[in-house]
Design an enzyme around this catalytic site. Structure first.
Site, PDB file in Angstrom:
ATOM      1  N   ALA A  36       0.828  -1.208   0.000  1.00 48.20           N
ATOM      2  CA  ALA A  36       0.000   0.000   0.000  1.00 48.20           C
ATOM      3  C   ALA A  36       0.866   1.262   0.000  1.00 48.20           C
ATOM      4  CB  ALA A  36      -0.924  -0.003   1.208  1.00 48.20           C
ATOM      5  N   SER A  84      23.563 -20.626 -29.466  1.00 51.80           N
ATOM      6  CA  SER A  84      22.982 -21.632 -28.582  1.00 51.80           C
ATOM      7  C   SER A  84      24.130 -22.397 -27.944  1.00 51.80           C
ATOM      8  CB  SER A  84      22.041 -22.549 -29.343  1.00 51.80           C
ATOM      9  OG  SER A  84      22.589 -22.879 -30.581  1.00 51.80           O
ATOM     10  N   LEU A  85      23.817 -23.418 -27.196  1.00 51.06           N
ATOM     11  CA  LEU A  85      24.860 -24.142 -26.466  1.00 51.06           C
ATOM     12  C   LEU A  85      24.932 -25.581 -26.933  1.00 51.06           C
ATOM     13  CD1 LEU A  85      24.017 -22.951 -22.841  1.00 51.06           C
ATOM     14  CD2 LEU A  85      26.027 -22.302 -24.153  1.00 51.06           C
ATOM     15  N   GLU A 115      25.681 -23.062 -13.576  1.00 53.46           N
ATOM     16  CA  GLU A 115      24.428 -22.306 -13.446  1.00 53.46           C
ATOM     17  C   GLU A 115      23.258 -23.205 -13.805  1.00 53.46           C
ATOM     18  OE1 GLU A 115      24.768 -18.999 -16.101  1.00 53.46           O
ATOM     19  OE2 GLU A 115      26.691 -18.378 -15.265  1.00 53.46           O
ATOM     20  N   LYS A 117      20.177 -24.082 -16.097  1.00 57.03           N
ATOM     21  CA  LYS A 117      19.744 -23.747 -17.451  1.00 57.03           C
ATOM     22  C   LYS A 117      18.254 -23.467 -17.348  1.00 57.03           C
ATOM     23  CE  LYS A 117      20.091 -25.072 -22.250  1.00 57.03           C
ATOM     24  NZ  LYS A 117      18.740 -24.739 -22.650  1.00 57.03           N
ATOM     25  N   ASP A 119      14.541 -22.677 -18.143  1.00 57.08           N
ATOM     26  CA  ASP A 119      13.713 -23.028 -19.285  1.00 57.08           C
ATOM     27  C   ASP A 119      12.702 -21.908 -19.532  1.00 57.08           C
ATOM     28  OD1 ASP A 119      12.777 -24.422 -21.380  1.00 57.08           O
ATOM     29  OD2 ASP A 119      11.691 -25.922 -20.217  1.00 57.08           O
ATOM     30  N   ARG A 138      15.293 -13.725 -28.842  1.00 57.02           N
ATOM     31  CA  ARG A 138      16.374 -14.351 -29.582  1.00 57.02           C
ATOM     32  C   ARG A 138      16.068 -14.380 -31.076  1.00 57.02           C
ATOM     33  NH1 ARG A 138      17.945 -19.452 -31.215  1.00 57.02           N
ATOM     34  NH2 ARG A 138      20.135 -19.894 -30.825  1.00 57.02           N
ATOM     35  N   GLU A 174      17.481 -14.821 -19.086  1.00 53.03           N
ATOM     36  CA  GLU A 174      16.320 -15.644 -19.385  1.00 53.03           C
ATOM     37  C   GLU A 174      15.103 -15.077 -18.672  1.00 53.03           C
ATOM     38  OE1 GLU A 174      17.327 -18.060 -21.370  1.00 53.03           O
ATOM     39  OE2 GLU A 174      15.798 -19.637 -21.360  1.00 53.03           O
ATOM     40  N   TYR A 226      22.560 -13.784 -17.118  1.00 55.79           N
ATOM     41  CA  TYR A 226      23.671 -14.729 -17.023  1.00 55.79           C
ATOM     42  C   TYR A 226      24.794 -14.464 -18.013  1.00 55.79           C
ATOM     43  CZ  TYR A 226      20.568 -16.876 -20.528  1.00 55.79           C
ATOM     44  OH  TYR A 226      19.737 -17.099 -21.586  1.00 55.79           O
ATOM     45  N   LYS A 291      30.268 -23.078 -17.610  1.00 53.06           N
ATOM     46  CA  LYS A 291      31.010 -22.103 -18.411  1.00 53.06           C
ATOM     47  C   LYS A 291      32.434 -21.983 -17.890  1.00 53.06           C
ATOM     48  CE  LYS A 291      26.791 -19.422 -18.936  1.00 53.06           C
ATOM     49  NZ  LYS A 291      25.989 -18.285 -18.506  1.00 53.06           N
ATOM     50  N   LYS A 315      21.902 -31.470 -19.901  1.00 48.91           N
ATOM     51  CA  LYS A 315      20.448 -31.474 -19.744  1.00 48.91           C
ATOM     52  C   LYS A 315      19.970 -32.448 -18.661  1.00 48.91           C
ATOM     53  CE  LYS A 315      18.154 -29.479 -22.633  1.00 48.91           C
ATOM     54  NZ  LYS A 315      17.942 -29.490 -24.048  1.00 48.91           N
ATOM     55  N   CYS A 419     -20.050 -51.058 -13.793  1.00 49.71           N
ATOM     56  CA  CYS A 419     -18.647 -51.075 -13.362  1.00 49.71           C
ATOM     57  C   CYS A 419     -17.876 -52.038 -14.255  1.00 49.71           C
ATOM     58  CB  CYS A 419     -18.549 -51.515 -11.900  1.00 49.71           C
ATOM     59  SG  CYS A 419     -16.855 -51.888 -11.400  1.00 49.71           S
ATOM     60  N   CYS A 422     -16.837 -55.289 -11.885  1.00 46.89           N
ATOM     61  CA  CYS A 422     -17.796 -56.230 -11.298  1.00 46.89           C
ATOM     62  C   CYS A 422     -19.190 -56.115 -11.916  1.00 46.89           C
ATOM     63  CB  CYS A 422     -17.887 -56.022  -9.791  1.00 46.89           C
ATOM     64  SG  CYS A 422     -18.683 -54.460  -9.344  1.00 46.89           S
ATOM     65  N   CYS A 437     -18.529 -46.986  -8.580  1.00 45.71           N
ATOM     66  CA  CYS A 437     -19.123 -48.317  -8.584  1.00 45.71           C
ATOM     67  C   CYS A 437     -19.743 -48.476  -7.197  1.00 45.71           C
ATOM     68  CB  CYS A 437     -18.030 -49.364  -8.791  1.00 45.71           C
ATOM     69  SG  CYS A 437     -18.513 -51.001  -8.242  1.00 45.71           S
ATOM     70  N   CYS A 442     -16.900 -55.028  -4.672  1.00 44.38           N
ATOM     71  CA  CYS A 442     -16.229 -55.077  -5.981  1.00 44.38           C
ATOM     72  C   CYS A 442     -14.758 -55.433  -5.767  1.00 44.38           C
ATOM     73  CB  CYS A 442     -16.361 -53.712  -6.660  1.00 44.38           C
ATOM     74  SG  CYS A 442     -15.358 -53.545  -8.148  1.00 44.38           S
TER      75      CYS A 442
HETATM   76  S1  IVH Z   1      24.616 -18.836 -21.544  1.00 41.47           S
HETATM   77  C1  IVH Z   1      26.458 -18.103 -25.809  1.00 41.47           C
HETATM   78  N1  IVH Z   1      23.385 -19.466 -19.340  1.00 41.47           N
HETATM   79  O1  IVH Z   1      20.017 -21.809 -23.127  1.00 41.47           O
HETATM   80  C2  IVH Z   1      25.320 -18.657 -25.086  1.00 41.47           C
HETATM   81  N2  IVH Z   1      22.216 -19.774 -21.390  1.00 41.47           N
HETATM   82  O2  IVH Z   1      20.762 -23.586 -25.367  1.00 41.47           O
HETATM   83  C3  IVH Z   1      25.043 -17.864 -23.878  1.00 41.47           C
HETATM   84  N3  IVH Z   1      19.937 -20.584 -21.102  1.00 41.47           N
HETATM   85  O3  IVH Z   1      19.885 -19.488 -25.728  1.00 41.47           O
HETATM   86  C4  IVH Z   1      24.006 -18.493 -23.100  1.00 41.47           C
HETATM   87  N4  IVH Z   1      19.958 -20.671 -18.905  1.00 41.47           N
HETATM   88  O4  IVH Z   1      18.349 -19.141 -23.704  1.00 41.47           O
HETATM   89  C5  IVH Z   1      23.287 -19.412 -20.678  1.00 41.47           C
HETATM   90  N5  IVH Z   1      22.430 -19.943 -17.268  1.00 41.47           N
HETATM   91  C6  IVH Z   1      22.341 -19.880 -18.615  1.00 41.47           C
HETATM   92  C7  IVH Z   1      21.171 -20.250 -19.304  1.00 41.47           C
HETATM   93  C8  IVH Z   1      21.158 -20.182 -20.704  1.00 41.47           C
HETATM   94  C9  IVH Z   1      19.227 -20.851 -19.994  1.00 41.47           C
HETATM   95  C10 IVH Z   1      19.405 -20.741 -22.472  1.00 41.47           C
HETATM   96  C11 IVH Z   1      19.635 -19.551 -23.339  1.00 41.47           C
HETATM   97  C12 IVH Z   1      20.340 -20.057 -24.554  1.00 41.47           C
HETATM   98  C13 IVH Z   1      20.043 -21.500 -24.506  1.00 41.47           C
HETATM   99  C14 IVH Z   1      21.120 -22.266 -25.209  1.00 41.47           C
END
Ligand code: IVH
Length: 682
Positions: A36, A84-85, A115, A117, A119, A138, A174, A226, A291, A315, A419, A422, A437, A442
């Site tokens: 408030a 991407s990774l 870290e 990952k 989603d 992205r 993210e 990140y 990393k 994963k 049923c 039975c 039932c 039964c």
């Molecule tokens: S580092 C050069 N750190 O995963 C890539 N990515 O499969 C820098 N993601 O596109 C990304 N958690 O959307 C990084 N702790 C994390 C992450 C992360 C989720 C996602 C991100 C990326 C995808 C790659």
């Protein structure tokens, strides 16, 4: 003129305060003022900005509410493509990455940052001269959508950063929808008859790519950052870990679960820990990211294709998958419920083959519009039965069949629904969603009742499982759970059964005998009284010393026990009245299965108050705290529910408990306050 300067000062002051409190609430999770009070400050600011529109700035906290809708989202080019990774699915992949990297660098060891990952959706945030100016998705990695206005509604994204920050920089992170927010959103959509989101990720995507930022503003999205893509005009830390620390200084939200490690075994340990604990997280994570810590190493390692060599995603085993729902079957539960379940085209989810999933009830199946022949999303969580989340509408062919439970169980022979086990009559009590039932004898119901009786949380009789019970019933060695106690006189027959063998039969009988020691709450739960789950059984045992005592209790008296309402009370009374149950109880008494309970004292200072502790306390261990609370008549629980009176917050508290408490409006107290309540301090 000086007037306007005064106004400007006032506005600056309000913005400063609002930014500060916003940061305390959304980034640190530790507010200093009430909602408030915050709203009050915001109103003052809005009013001034309306009166003096020339003083409105894009980084004003008032701009978080959401700008006007647009026709279409613009397109923004990424100055450096969003990569991407590479993925690891098994330990060997992880070790292979590590060995390869050591070799490329020509070193024996290098520090790493682990870290989660997340989603969610990866996004890029650009700051110029201390102000958040652009944000994008992205997209295809090269060009993303301009979602600046939508991102501004996320309170944990700073609209401005301290003056000391680099004049131009881009961070990546993210955006995600916490699980609680996801459930709330789907509930609302269900009430409005809108299609449900299959998972928090889809919901986050749908929320951030809105043409109307005011809708985004209502979705409670959050962010963890990140990655620092670039920073001009200022020296940046030499390691990723320090960069993450620096992000915090700038006011960004950084995942507290991040860890710096030296050895790959530690990264593997981190993975194992979080694979087990992932369900307790307030957000969805689909793995971990490892990393290399040194930024110099990043430059040296470079990328292959669109994946950096300096990082890898490991994963988690999947929890969601898609498959075809071939048919809907009906099983009969212990209470006679007719439970629809999905018969699936077998699908591997996280290393487990799934062929069956629950559909709960007819209403739920209709509401989710799940049809026979549909392609569906399947979700599994731990060891519980997998769930059908919903249909994939884009895969519909028109051949799918809408589900009707009564049509499914219609018996030509009887000329009525019957049923499936039975042939008994099927009823649907007024106001209930389940069909039943109505035949208490039964075989499916009897089997279910015995299964509950022997289960871990009830009498915990090891060695007596589903199959064995089936045989016992078939051979008429038992008619109900109480008959298990007379099996010791029929040892020979058991030895013959399924070629059990002398030893195994002996063990089973031993386990049955041992269960006579089980406590009253276990027995109460095991009896399968409708609406009496483990918690209620515990509560009842605090007020009634044995089954005689409870069987004599009247409805009104029962209802004086906290959280026992008319529905539970009626069901308990009905249970003890029923002839079939009286017979079972008599057999139990004769077998000596008649636990006695010491009663808790009534009218104690903490009677009716429920405590949940999170984090570490200084004065005593959690167990000690629990026993002190109980000694004063209070209840100590592990999870925050709507019944929780206080969440006691110690050092390093669990984030999901805090979030739940916040969502439910539960009062939070610190250790000092707890001590005061326990009478250990004034
Ligand atoms: S580092 C050069 N750190 O995963 C890539 N990515 O499969 C820098 N993601 O596109 C990304 N958690 O959307 C990084 N702790 C994390 C992450 C992360 C989720 C996602 C991100 C990326 C995808 C790659």
């Amino acid at each position: 003129m000086s007037d306007l300067t005064d106004i400007q000062n006032k506005i600056d002051e309000l913005r400063k305060q609002l930014n500060y409190h916003n940061y305390r609430y959304h980034v640190l999770d530790s507010p200093e003022i009430s909602d408030a009070e915050y709203d009050g400050l915001m109103q003052q600011l809005r009013k001034l900005e309306e009166q003096y529109p020339q003083l409105l700035m894009p980084d004003s906290p008032s701009q978080r509410v959401g700008a006007a809708p647009v026709e279409a989202l613009g397109v923004l080019e990424h100055p450096v493509p969003m990569l991407s990774l590479g993925n690891a699915f098994v330990t060997e992949d992880l070790y292979a990455w590590h060995t390869r990297t050591l070799k490329l660098l020509g070193v024996e060891q290098f520090d790493m940052v682990c870290e989660h990952k997340m989603d969610g959706l990866s996004i890029a945030l650009t700051y110029e001269n201390g102000i958040f100016v652009r944000g994008s998705t992205r997209g295809d990695g090269f060009r993303g959508e301009d979602i600046t206005q939508n991102l501004k509604t996320i309170h944990s994204i700073p609209l401005s950063v301290p003056k000391s920050a680099p004049p131009r920089f881009e961070v990546r992170g993210e955006v995600y929808l916490p699980k609680v927010g996801f459930q709330k959103l789907n509930k609302e959509r269900e009430n409005e008859g809108l299609p449900l989101f299959a998972n928090p990720r889809n919901a986050a995507a749908g929320s951030i790519r809105q043409l109307d930022p005011r809708i985004t503003a209502k979705r409670n999205l959050d962010i963890y950052v990140y990655w620092l893509l670039y920073a001009y005009g200022k020296m940046m830390p030499e390691t990723h870990w320090e960069t993450l620390e620096y992000f915090k200084e700038l006011g960004f939200r950084v995942n507290p679960a991040n860890r710096r490690v030296k050895r790959i075994e530690e990264a593997e340990e981190y993975y194992k820990t979080w694979t087990e604990k992932r369900e307790t997280l307030p957000y969805e994570a689909d793995g971990i990211v490892i990393k290399a810590d040194s930024m110099e190493y990043h430059t040296r390692l470079g990328d292959v294709g669109r994946e950096p060599r300096w990082a890898i995603a490991y994963k988690f085993p999947a929890i969601q998958g898609t498959t075809k729902l071939k048919e809907i079957g009906i099983s009969v539960g212990r209470t006679g419920t007719l439970n629809p379940f999905a018969i699936l085209e077998p699908v591997q989810i996280g290393g487990v083959t799934i062929e069956r999933a629950t559909l709960h009830n007819e209403d739920d199946t209709r509401r989710k519009d799940i049809r026979e022949g549909d392609w569906v999303y399947i979700q599994r969580a731990g060891d519980v039965i997998p769930d059908v989340v919903g249909p994939i509408l884009s895969k519909r062919t028109g051949e799918e069949k809408v589900f009707s439970l009564l049509d499914k169980i219609y018996s030509q022979e009887k000329g009525r629904p019957a049923c499936p086990v039975c042939g008994g009559e099927v009823v649907k009590p007024e106001g209930e969603v389940m069909y039943y039932c109505s035949n208490a004898a039964c075989p499916a119901q009897v089997q279910g009742r015995i299964e509950l009786f022997v289960s871990r949380s009830a009498m915990d009789i090891r060695g007596v499982g589903e199959k064995f019970i089936e045989v016992l019933l078939k051979e008429e060695l038992v008619k109900d759970a109480a008959d298990l106690y007379s099996l010791k006189e029929k040892k020979e027959q058991i030895v013959q059964l399924e070629k059990k063998g002398e030893k195994s039969a002996g063990n089973i009988i031993k386990a049955i005998e041992k269960s006579k020691q089980a406590s009253l709450p276990r027995l109460l739960f095991g009896l399968g009284i409708r609406h009496v789950g483990e918690e209620t059984a515990n509560l009842l045992a605090e007020h009634y010393k044995d089954l005689d005592d409870l069987s004599r209790a009247e409805r009104e008296k029962l209802m004086t026990v906290a959280s026992i309402g008319p529905k539970i009370a009626d069901s308990i009374v009905a249970f003890f009245h029923e002839e079939r149950n009286r017979v079972i109880l008599e057999k139990l008494r004769r077998a000596g299965v008649w636990p006695q309970q010491e009663l808790a004292q009534q009218g104690l200072p903490l009677s009716g108050q429920e405590f949940v502790i999170t984090g570490t306390l200084e004065t005593f261990s959690r167990e000690e705290a629990h026993s002190r609370i109980k000694a004063l008549g209070g209840i100590a629980k592990d999870n925050v529910t709507k019944n929780t009176t206080y969440l006691v917050v110690g050092a390093d508290p669990g984030e999901n408990k805090l979030i739940r408490a916040r969502a439910l409006g539960t009062a939070q107290i610190n250790e000092e306050k707890l001590l005061a309540i326990l009478g250990q301090k004034n």
